[in-house]
Enzyme design. Structure first.
Site, PDB file in Angstrom:
ATOM      1  N   GLU A 112       0.832  -1.205   0.000  1.00  0.00           N
ATOM      2  CA  GLU A 112       0.000   0.000   0.000  1.00  0.00           C
ATOM      3  C   GLU A 112       0.869   1.259   0.000  1.00  0.00           C
ATOM      4  OE1 GLU A 112      -3.992  -1.619   2.269  1.00  0.00           O
ATOM      5  OE2 GLU A 112      -2.297  -0.948   3.487  1.00  0.00           O
ATOM      6  N   GLU A 132      -3.245 -10.012   4.200  1.00  0.00           N
ATOM      7  CA  GLU A 132      -4.138  -9.688   5.311  1.00  0.00           C
ATOM      8  C   GLU A 132      -5.279 -10.692   5.465  1.00  0.00           C
ATOM      9  OE1 GLU A 132      -2.261  -5.679   4.413  1.00  0.00           O
ATOM     10  OE2 GLU A 132      -2.761  -7.509   3.330  1.00  0.00           O
TER      11      GLU A 132
END
Length: 261
Positions: A112, A132
């Protein structure tokens, strides 16, 4: 935690930022807050025109959130500081080019962070993932950004499965601009940064504001905002000395001298 998790170096108009937290360059709350201060300073310093973000070593760019720090009490919804996680994802009015030099693994919040840059160069051994899902949480920023950057179905597969992709596949889907041997990565990033730093900073600022603000607009709505003088950076450009200098340099058949004003 490493005493100085962020190393910075100024080279003329370029700021080089290195995430240096052995063993993996993971980011905890304190590191994120430091990064926020660094990138705020970059944004607000008129002498700085381009930034490079990279990681120390050749194994990890950044794996994202520091799970050991989380186990020790860092809250995942804690205070990340200015600019949100890693200082870049939510930095307001960052109207200067940022280059990510991805020197190794970029996963989770590290991927990210990479996506927060404008141009991404990667070492040819780099790897990418959004793991995740395996820990029962969501890659929130990647869920917003990644389906807009690469084919939707590939982005959703990465988000749903957490599978790893290598540098070649990342380049094939357009996740990175280009791949380089590890020993050439920083040299190429610096050369690109120097090239951009020699360009017109007010034009770069206008480009970034338009791209950012127009992302969810219809084409004509965005154009109407420009013609109605509703983009501050565009108006600054059109009233600037640099705008006149560009025209003069073209007429005089010489290289322009950009002053950023």
């Amino acid at each position: 935690m490493t005493e100085n998790p962020i190393r910075t170096e100024r080279r003329g108009h370029v700021l080089e930022v290195t995430l240096d937290r052995p063993k993996a360059n993971a980011i905890d709350l304190q590191t994120s807050r430091i990064m926020g201060e660094v990138f705020t300073g970059f944004r607000d310093d008129p002498e700085l025109r381009v930034a490079i973000i990279t990681g120390a070593g050749q194994k990890f760019f950044c794996p994202g959130w520091d799970l050991k720090a989380a186990a020790g009490g860092d809250a995942v919804d804690g205070d990340y500081g200015k600019g949100g996680f890693g200082g870049l994802q939510e930095m307001r009015a960052l109207n200067k080019p940022v280059i990510a030099a991805v020197n190794g693994i970029a996963c989770g919040g590290g991927l990210e962070l990479m996506l927060s840059a404008d141009i991404i160069l990667a070492a040819d051994h780099a790897q990418f993932a959004l793991p995740e899902i395996r820990s029962g949480t969501v890659a929130d920023a990647a869920s917003v950004k990644l389906p807009k950057r690469i084919p939707y179905h590939i982005a959703m597969e990465m988000l749903f499965t957490g599978r790893w992709i290598d540098a070649e596949e990342a380049a094939r889907w357009g996740m990175v601009n280009r791949l380089l041997p590890a020993d050439r990565l920083l040299d190429e990033a610096r050369a690109l940064a120097d090239h951009l730093a020699s360009g017109p900073p007010l034009v770069f600022a206008a480009i970034k504001e338009i791209v950012r603000e127009a992302e969810d607009m219809k084409f004509q709505d965005a154009m109407n905002r420009i013609t109605r003088s509703q983009f501050e950076t565009v108006e600054t450009l059109y009233r600037s000395e640099d705008q006149k200098e560009g025209a003069r340099a073209f007429a005089e058949k010489r290289d322009p001298v950009w002053k950023g004003r």
